[in-house]
Design a protein around this motif. Structure first.
Motif, mmCIF file in Angstrom:
data_model
loop_
_atom_site.group_PDB
_atom_site.id
_atom_site.type_symbol
_atom_site.label_atom_id
_atom_site.label_comp_id
_atom_site.label_asym_id
_atom_site.label_seq_id
_atom_site.Cartn_x
_atom_site.Cartn_y
_atom_site.Cartn_z
ATOM 1 N N GLU A 80 0.933 -1.102 0.129
ATOM 2 C CA GLU A 80 0.019 0.048 -0.080
ATOM 3 C C GLU A 80 0.744 1.157 0.202
ATOM 4 N N ILE A 81 0.409 2.277 -0.770
ATOM 5 C CA ILE A 81 1.261 3.580 -0.960
ATOM 6 C C ILE A 81 0.009 4.568 -0.298
ATOM 7 N N LEU A 82 0.712 5.402 0.651
ATOM 8 C CA LEU A 82 -0.203 6.399 1.344
ATOM 9 C C LEU A 82 -0.242 7.526 0.361
ATOM 10 N N PRO A 83 -1.528 8.140 0.577
ATOM 11 C CA PRO A 83 -1.822 9.290 -0.261
ATOM 12 C C PRO A 83 -1.043 10.693 0.186
ATOM 13 N N TYR A 84 -0.332 11.007 -0.594
ATOM 14 C CA TYR A 84 0.641 12.355 -0.408
ATOM 15 C C TYR A 84 -0.099 13.375 -1.197
ATOM 16 N N GLU A 85 -0.385 14.522 -0.741
ATOM 17 C CA GLU A 85 -0.960 15.642 -1.584
ATOM 18 C C GLU A 85 0.062 16.196 -2.409
ATOM 19 N N ASP A 86 1.375 15.984 -2.381
ATOM 20 C CA ASP A 86 2.280 16.634 -3.379
ATOM 21 C C ASP A 86 2.670 15.572 -4.355
ATOM 22 N N ASN A 87 2.029 14.141 -4.113
ATOM 23 C CA ASN A 87 2.344 13.404 -5.418
ATOM 24 C C ASN A 87 1.016 13.659 -6.384
ATOM 25 N N ARG A 88 1.577 14.547 -7.427
ATOM 26 C CA ARG A 88 0.463 14.950 -7.978
ATOM 27 C C ARG A 88 0.842 15.398 -9.678
ATOM 28 N N MET A 89 -0.076 15.257 -10.465
ATOM 29 C CA MET A 89 -0.227 15.629 -11.988
ATOM 30 C C MET A 89 -0.611 17.142 -12.093
ATOM 31 N N THR A 90 -0.177 17.739 -13.104
ATOM 32 C CA THR A 90 -0.548 18.994 -13.644
ATOM 33 C C THR A 90 -0.801 19.123 -15.127
ATOM 34 N N LEU A 91 -1.394 20.190 -15.519
ATOM 35 C CA LEU A 91 -1.378 20.180 -17.007
ATOM 36 C C LEU A 91 -0.070 21.000 -17.441
ATOM 37 N N ASN A 92 0.319 20.421 -18.665
ATOM 38 C CA ASN A 92 1.564 21.076 -19.161
ATOM 39 C C ASN A 92 1.235 21.674 -20.400
ATOM 40 N N HIS A 93 1.036 22.937 -20.164
ATOM 41 C CA HIS A 93 0.679 23.861 -21.565
ATOM 42 C C HIS A 93 1.890 23.966 -22.566
ATOM 43 N N ALA A 94 3.013 23.945 -22.181
ATOM 44 C CA ALA A 94 4.211 24.102 -22.710
ATOM 45 C C ALA A 94 4.572 22.910 -23.674
ATOM 46 N N VAL A 95 3.990 21.682 -23.380
ATOM 47 C CA VAL A 95 4.138 20.402 -24.395
ATOM 48 C C VAL A 95 2.691 19.961 -24.823
ATOM 49 N N LYS A 96 2.413 20.178 -26.110
ATOM 50 C CA LYS A 96 1.148 19.640 -26.783
ATOM 51 C C LYS A 96 1.204 18.553 -27.394
ATOM 52 N N ASP A 97 0.215 17.683 -27.431
ATOM 53 C CA ASP A 97 0.258 16.260 -28.071
ATOM 54 C C ASP A 97 -0.216 16.520 -29.641
ATOM 55 N N ARG A 98 -0.143 15.559 -30.341
ATOM 56 C CA ARG A 98 -0.200 15.627 -31.695
ATOM 57 C C ARG A 98 -1.700 16.307 -31.994
ATOM 58 N N TYR A 99 -2.789 16.371 -31.307
ATOM 59 C CA TYR A 99 -3.982 16.769 -31.353
ATOM 60 C C TYR A 99 -3.853 18.535 -30.902
ATOM 61 N N GLY A 100 -2.774 18.918 -30.365
ATOM 62 C CA GLY A 100 -2.657 20.338 -29.916
ATOM 63 C C GLY A 100 -3.324 20.318 -28.415
ATOM 64 N N LEU A 101 -3.355 19.477 -27.790
ATOM 65 C CA LEU A 101 -3.963 19.408 -26.254
ATOM 66 C C LEU A 101 -2.951 19.389 -25.532
ATOM 67 N N PRO A 102 -2.929 20.100 -24.271
ATOM 68 C CA PRO A 102 -2.034 19.915 -23.325
ATOM 69 C C PRO A 102 -1.732 18.517 -22.754
ATOM 70 N N THR A 103 -0.681 18.368 -22.404
ATOM 71 C CA THR A 103 -0.197 16.919 -21.675
ATOM 72 C C THR A 103 -0.055 16.975 -20.242
ATOM 73 N N LEU A 104 0.216 16.050 -19.939
ATOM 74 C CA LEU A 104 0.380 15.817 -18.246
ATOM 75 C C LEU A 104 1.965 15.924 -17.784
ATOM 76 N N SER A 105 2.043 16.515 -16.682
ATOM 77 C CA SER A 105 3.308 16.427 -16.092
ATOM 78 C C SER A 105 2.983 15.515 -14.738
ATOM 79 N N ILE A 106 3.970 14.597 -14.606
ATOM 80 C CA ILE A 106 3.725 13.809 -13.194
ATOM 81 C C ILE A 106 4.754 13.721 -12.314
ATOM 82 N N ASN A 107 4.448 14.358 -10.975
ATOM 83 C CA ASN A 107 5.611 14.263 -10.071
ATOM 84 C C ASN A 107 5.155 13.490 -8.778
ATOM 85 N N ALA A 108 5.547 12.204 -8.485
ATOM 86 C CA ALA A 108 5.036 11.322 -7.676
ATOM 87 C C ALA A 108 6.306 10.314 -7.405
ATOM 88 N N ASN A 109 6.325 10.058 -6.061
ATOM 89 C CA ASN A 109 7.423 9.025 -5.666
ATOM 90 C C ASN A 109 7.054 8.548 -4.407
#
Ligand SMILES: Cc1cc2nc3c(=O)[nH]c(=O)nc-3n(C[C@H](O)[C@H](O)[C@H](O)COP(=O)(O)OP(=O)(O)OC[C@H]3O[C@@H](n4cnc5c(N)ncnc54)[C@H](O)[C@@H]3O)c2cc1C
Ligand code: SF4
Length: 582
Positions: free
Chosen positions: A443-472
């Protein structure tokens, strides 16, 4: 014009919309359509029809382009740099059910293994079928430990829905009568082999609190009338499930829920439909529909419904929410709590032990059982005997005994240690020693700062923002890993195995393929996103029922719980709609 627009809107209007057709979306589609709702199911990937679209299901090793289906390393590196981290699952036999990483980018602020399948049926085609209930303790743990927030439901709230889902999907398993490992509605269990039986007897006599059971797996061992009527039959023990099963021997959306939904006449399914945003009506205080990007034409389109179920999987559902901003929801849809995208959890794995069985050299087994053994959690169960002062919560083991070398090679990237032709035939008469392995799922505990955010700087092939993930993982998980290895060594040694070796491999979050927690359930809208019925606190006609909803992770595989939450939420949505509440 007004009339024409009205007609277009009417054409695109349903009672309910389900986003995603994987484990949770398939169940939502079945439940909503069976209760009479005209339901539109949107999936971002192409259609996969049961039986018709399993191109490798009956392919033999000599029919592949590459020797035994092992993809060249250059191809893996170029197209599947993340998906290949699963190891044995990524082969010529399976690659069409995994995303191409080069076409679906995201940013790993820390290594995060995001293993995905974008097609109708999602990862219900790929899953390992291990199906366990959360225990009563799991639902109480956060409140008791003062971690994160309390679940707004208890085991008793979900138990009837576990029954309902197990009965429908078919789970083979052994009742054990343990409070912390609740029994379910089971079809007959699969059999342990001789080494596993001996391990069970010896290990349990030394460690009675560590029960050794057969895995509880969503395979049909005694199909019901309902399952047979869907065209599903008894599992044939081929263990090629991950390619799609022509027998419907294991449960997937494609072989189960989507067929049930189709038969009601109430489902319309639209593949290649990437849901980008929820549409919100400020005056009504409700979501009125969703906006999609058609992956084949690149056109935007809108669909409308009174009830919306988000089942796109934990990270994708949170992506849709964060991408749906408006003056009412500047921080993302229903995200007044700022909890959307936070508390990412998984199950940490890749740690345990293995050993050789000195006896049973004259014994073998027939068939390829698509299942292993299971040792339910035996730490921190509330009594002094199981208490650990160095970490909270616990882990279970999955594992099994086999004579390795050939029985997995149809699916495996592990190579072919036994050669070809006559040499191979000769080698197969010498099956080698029995090896038994135990691998922890913690079991991994829920840590608030294990999070994902939208990354508007990197777009996918449809021009949509991608995800940036920061979790450990953190200290609690690292201490648990030490124990996961030590306890596995202890059990194998106690059972008389030789050459027992511990291992702690290269784990990063995501590799457990159990991403959860990005829109958690809770009692307080200030600290959680969903209420006790999986409705968004801030918009009651939107339900989130995939792994995003999870408030804590337990240590058991989670998909059964997603399905039970989904069926329960669908029941609530239909009743609330009838009462005019949505
Ligand atoms: C190899 C492997 C083994 C596993 N073993 C087990 C196991 O033994 N037991 C267990 O409990 N779990 C297991 N899992 C995990 C299990 O597969 C997932 O928990 C489960 O599939 C999650 O269900 P879901 O509905 O949330 O997501 P998925 O099944 O992934 O379905 C999500 C669907 O949403 C679609 N989608 C995504 N974004 C959008 C969008 N924007 N618009 C429209 N559609 C979208 C996708 O195309 C996909 O079809 C395993 C997974 C893998 C890969
Ligand atoms: S082992 Fe069972 S479920 Fe898996 S492919 Fe064979 S028949 Fe299908």
């Amino acid at each position: 014009m007004a009339n024409l627009n009205g007609r277009a809107r009417q054409k695109n209007t349903y009672d309910a919309i389900v986003v995603g057709s994987g484990i949770s979306g398939g169940m939502a589609a079945k439940e909503l359509t069976e209760k009479g709702l005209k339901t539109l199911v949107l999936d971002r990937g192409p259609m996969v029809k049961h039986l018709e679209d399993y191109p490798t299901a009956v392919m033999d090793p000599w029919q592949t382009k590459y020797p035994r289906g092992q993809l060249p390393q250059e191809e893996l590196n170029a197209h599947y740099p993340v998906q290949q981290r699963t190891g044995y699952t990524m082969t010529e036999y399976t690659k069409h059910f995994f995303v191409r990483d080069d076409e679906n980018p995201y940013t790993e602020e820390k290594r995060y293994d995001w293993i995905r399948g974008y097609h109708v049926g999602g990862r219900s085609l790929l899953w390992g079928r291990q199906s366990y209930r959360h225990s009563p303790q799991d639902f109480e743990a956060n409140a008791k430990d003062g971690i994160a927030v309390d679940w707004p439901i208890r085991y008793e709230d979900l138990a009837p829905w576990y029954d309902h889902v197990e009965r429908y999907i078919g789970v083979s398993g052994q009742k054990e009568g343990l409070a912390h490992f609740p029994d379910g509605v089971f079809q007959p269990p699969m059999e342990m082999n001789c080494v596993e039986k001996a391990f069970k007897a010896k290990s349990e006599s030394r460690f009675p609190e560590r029960r050794v059971s057969i895995g509880r797996a969503a395979h049909l061992t005694e199909p019901t009338e309902e399952q047979l009527s869907l065209g599903r039959t008894k599992c044939q023990y081929r263990n090629m499930c991950i390619r799609g099963c022509p027998f419907g021997g294991y449960y997937s959306s494609n072989s189960g829920s989507l067929i049930s939904a189709e038969r009601t006449g109430n489902m319309v399914i639209r593949p290649n439909s990437i849901v980008t945003t929820l549409i919100y009506d400020e005056k009504a205080g409700k979501a009125t529909g969703v906006r999609i990007l058609d992956a084949t034409t690149g056109k935007e389109e809108e669909f409308y419904a009174a009830v919306i179920f988000l089942c796109a999987s934990a990270l994708n559902t949170a992506w849709i929410l964060l991408n749906s901003t408006s003056s009412r929801f500047p921080n993302g849809f229903g995200n007044g709590s700022d909890q959307v995208g936070r508390n990412i959890m998984d199950h940490h794995l890749g740690v345990g032990a293995s050993g050789e069985a000195p006896e049973f050299a004259d014994k073998y087994y027939s068939g390829r059982r698509p299942n292993g053994i299971y040792v339910p959690r035996f730490r921190n169960l509330g009594d002094p005997a199981t208490h650990r002062s160095d970490y909270l919560r616990g882990f279970g083991y999955q594992g099994g005994a086999s004579r390795p070398g050939w029985d997995r090679e149809l699916n495996s990237r592990s190579g072919n240690p036994r050669g070809f032709g006559a040499a191979r035939k000769a080698a197969l008469t010498q099956p080698g020693p029995w090896i038994m392995g135990l691998g922890g799922f913690g079991e991994i505990l829920p840590y608030e700062d294990n999070r994902m955010t939208l990354n508007h700087a990197v777009k996918d092939r449809y021009g949509l923002p991608t995800l940036s993930i920061n979790a450990n993982i953190r200290e609690n998980e690292i201490a648990m890993r030490r124990d996961m290895q030590a306890a596995a060594i202890e059990m194998l040694e106690a059972a008389g195995f030789k050459n027992v070796k511990g291992r702690d491999g290269d784990y990063a979050q995501g590799l457990g393929i159990h991403e959860m927690g990005t829109a958690r359930m809770g009692r307080d809208p200030k600290t959680s996103v969903l209420n006790a019925h999986n409705q968004m606190h801030e918009c009651k006609n939107v339900y989130v029922t995939d792994g995003a909803a999870m408030t804590s992770a337990s240590c058991v595989n989670p998909s059964l719980t997603y399905m039970a939450l989904t069926a329960r939420a669908a029941d609530h949505a239909v009743k609330a709609s009838k009462r005019g509440e949505l």
